[in-house]
Design an enzyme around this catalytic site. Structure first.
Site, PDB file in Angstrom:
ATOM      1  CG  HIS A 193      -2.268   0.488   0.976  1.00 46.73           C
ATOM      2  ND1 HIS A 193      -3.578   0.459   1.622  1.00 46.73           N
ATOM      3  CD2 HIS A 193      -2.789   1.302  -0.196  1.00 46.73           C
ATOM      4  CE1 HIS A 193      -4.484   0.888   1.023  1.00 46.73           C
ATOM      5  NE2 HIS A 193      -4.171   1.499   0.000  1.00 46.73           N
ATOM      6  CG  ASP A 215      -6.105  -0.455   4.732  1.00 54.92           C
ATOM      7  OD1 ASP A 215      -5.792  -1.469   5.416  1.00 54.92           O
ATOM      8  OD2 ASP A 215      -5.321   0.094   4.049  1.00 54.92           O
ATOM      9  CG  HIS A 217      -3.865  -1.949   8.646  1.00 58.66           C
ATOM     10  ND1 HIS A 217      -4.058  -2.968   7.795  1.00 58.66           N
ATOM     11  CD2 HIS A 217      -3.299  -2.671   9.827  1.00 58.66           C
ATOM     12  CE1 HIS A 217      -3.809  -4.403   8.210  1.00 58.66           C
ATOM     13  NE2 HIS A 217      -3.470  -3.949   9.370  1.00 58.66           N
ATOM     14  CG  ASP A 248      -2.029   1.808   5.456  1.00 59.71           C
ATOM     15  OD1 ASP A 248      -1.823   1.199   6.458  1.00 59.71           O
ATOM     16  OD2 ASP A 248      -2.442   1.372   4.375  1.00 59.71           O
ATOM     17  CG  HIS A 306       2.631  -1.571   4.402  1.00 62.67           C
ATOM     18  ND1 HIS A 306       2.052  -2.594   4.142  1.00 62.67           N
ATOM     19  CD2 HIS A 306       3.204  -1.471   5.680  1.00 62.67           C
ATOM     20  CE1 HIS A 306       2.019  -3.396   5.362  1.00 62.67           C
ATOM     21  NE2 HIS A 306       2.760  -2.730   6.220  1.00 62.67           N
ATOM     22  CG  ASP A 357      -4.998  -3.140   2.444  1.00 62.51           C
ATOM     23  OD1 ASP A 357      -4.882  -4.189   2.342  1.00 62.51           O
ATOM     24  OD2 ASP A 357      -3.953  -2.479   3.149  1.00 62.51           O
ATOM     25  CG  ASP A 365      -5.193  -5.113   5.144  1.00 59.38           C
ATOM     26  OD1 ASP A 365      -6.379  -4.430   5.472  1.00 59.38           O
ATOM     27  OD2 ASP A 365      -4.002  -4.999   5.067  1.00 59.38           O
ATOM     28  CD  GLU A 399      -0.282  -4.373   1.624  1.00 58.14           C
ATOM     29  OE1 GLU A 399       0.341  -5.180   1.804  1.00 58.14           O
ATOM     30  OE2 GLU A 399       0.546  -3.210   2.046  1.00 58.14           O
TER      31      GLU A 399
HETATM   32  N1  ARG Z   1       0.098   0.154  11.471  1.00 62.12           N
HETATM   33  C1  ARG Z   1       0.852  -0.966  10.949  1.00 62.12           C
HETATM   34  C2  ARG Z   1       2.392  -0.200  10.563  1.00 62.12           C
HETATM   35  O1  ARG Z   1       2.347   0.845  10.603  1.00 62.12           O
HETATM   36  C3  ARG Z   1       0.457  -1.822   9.927  1.00 62.12           C
HETATM   37  C4  ARG Z   1       0.094  -1.272   8.563  1.00 62.12           C
HETATM   38  C5  ARG Z   1      -0.450  -2.349   7.631  1.00 62.12           C
HETATM   39  N2  ARG Z   1      -0.619  -1.506   6.479  1.00 62.12           N
HETATM   40  C6  ARG Z   1      -1.073  -2.231   5.318  1.00 62.12           C
HETATM   41  N3  ARG Z   1      -0.982  -1.233   4.174  1.00 62.12           N
HETATM   42  N4  ARG Z   1      -1.356  -3.417   5.194  1.00 62.12           N
HETATM   43  O2  ARG Z   1       3.140  -1.054  10.224  1.00 62.12           O
HETATM   44 MN    MN Z   2      -3.358  -0.526   3.586  1.00 64.17          MN
HETATM   45 MN    MN Z   3      -4.204  -2.929   5.464  1.00 61.54          MN
END
Ligand code: ARG
Ligand code: MN
Ligand code: MN
Ligand code: MN
Length: 301
Positions: A98, A121, A123, A125, A138, A225, A227, A270
């Site tokens: 990402h 997402d 998350h 990000d 990411h 994303d 996920d 992802e």
């Molecule tokens: N918040 C966590 C980090 O800063 C997980 C980020 C996951 N991001 C994603 N694009 N899957 O590492």
């Molecule tokens: Mn993401």
């Molecule tokens: Mn994610």
């Protein structure tokens, strides 16, 4: 209607190998023909070899890992996306991790400076180079786009192109403490899984669109994303989090955004075909293609 497909086989924004194989698997699954069947003209300039951009030396910049590599790749992605969007094509970017969205969103905003961003997402990000615990970029693209990342000379090409009122999240359920603070301080709208449960996906998408594109007044960039989906629906991804969007909730988002007529760019990120077994990979690639088709007008009836 023309779609410009940007395949970005890149994994440098996070530590797990294999997410760079995502675009190839998705194309092999037949996505280009599927889009043609929906009536789209498809432009695809082939999978790039971003390895040629890997610098000989890329030591950490503060906590950030692979900063020079991520910066070079995303700058190139930004140019590709900008090229398609300025021609009036839908820019479809297939990741890859990402961090690539640093490029895709920059590309869209270079053409439509007022565009809204819908970030689907688990998350947020939105970590800054200061707040990130992992150092994986990411987890940081939004902070760069908002211009709250501070001056990092390796990313000097990035222009703050997003404002806190033009981004909305759907599907959040794993947000770092530092990120919660950033979301709060900037007044950023987010529909976590709690709000999806509370209001239902129909109402959530309606409110999200109204937030970033009031009265459908602004073009919209969708960054999806995989996920965001529950791991039972999309298992092959690097940072799965339970309690995610159902198959239908994910598809509903894409169908409803298509119906708004405001979509100018979409990212599918992802998908990692090296994680879990063959059946899980098939399921994840399949659902990814089907999300894209729905955003491009496929309907149930
Ligand atoms: N918040 C966590 C980090 O800063 C997980 C980020 C996951 N991001 C994603 N694009 N899957 O590492
Ligand atoms: Mn993401
Ligand atoms: Mn994610
Ligand atoms: Mn976490």
């Amino acid at each position: 209607n023309t779609v410009g497909v940007v395949g970005v086989p890149f994994s440098g924004g996070q530590p797990r190998e294999g997410v760079d194989l995502g675009p190839m698997k998705i194309i092999e699954f037949g996505l280009l023909d599927q889009m043609k069947e929906l009536g789209w003209n498809v432009e695809f300039d082939g999978h790039r070899d971003y390895n040629a951009m890997r610098p000989a030396q890329d030591p950490p910049v503060g906590k950030l890992k692979n900063a020079r590599f991520v910066s070079a790749v995303t700058e190139s992605v930004a140019q590709s996306v900008k090229g398609y969007v300025e021609k009036g094509s839908l820019a479809l970017t297939l990741g890859g991790d990402h961090s690539i969205a640093l490029g895709t969103v920059s590309g869209t905003m270079a053409v439509h400076p007022n565009a809204g961003l819908i970030w689907v997402d688990a998350h947020a990000d939105i970590n800054t180079p200061e707040s990130t615990e992992s150092g994986n970029i990411h987890g940081c693209p939004i902070s760069f786009l908002l211009g709250i990342a501070g001056q990092i000379k390796e990313f000097s090409w990035v222009k703050p192109c997003l404002t806190p009122d033009r981004i909305v999240y759907i599907g959040l359920r794993d947000v770092d403490a530092g990120e919660k603070k950033i979301l709060r301080e900037n007044g950023i709208k987010a529909f976590s899984m709690h709000e999806v449960d509370k209001y239902g996906i129909g109402k959530v998408v309606e409110m999200a669109v109204e937030h970033v594109s009031p009265g459908l007044s602004r073009p919209v960039h969708l960054s999806f994303d995989v996920d965001a989906l529950d791991p039972t629906v999309a298992p092959s991804t690097g940072t799965p989090v339970r309690g995610g969007l159902t198959f239908r909730e994910g598809h509903y988002i894409c169908e409803a955004l298509h119906q708004t007529g405001t979509l100018v760019a979409m990212d599918l990120m992802e998908v990692n075909p090296s994680l879990e077994d063959d059946q899980a990979v098939y399921q994840t690639v399949n659902v990814g293609c089907s999300l894209v088709r729905c955003a491009m007008g496929e309907t149930l009836l």
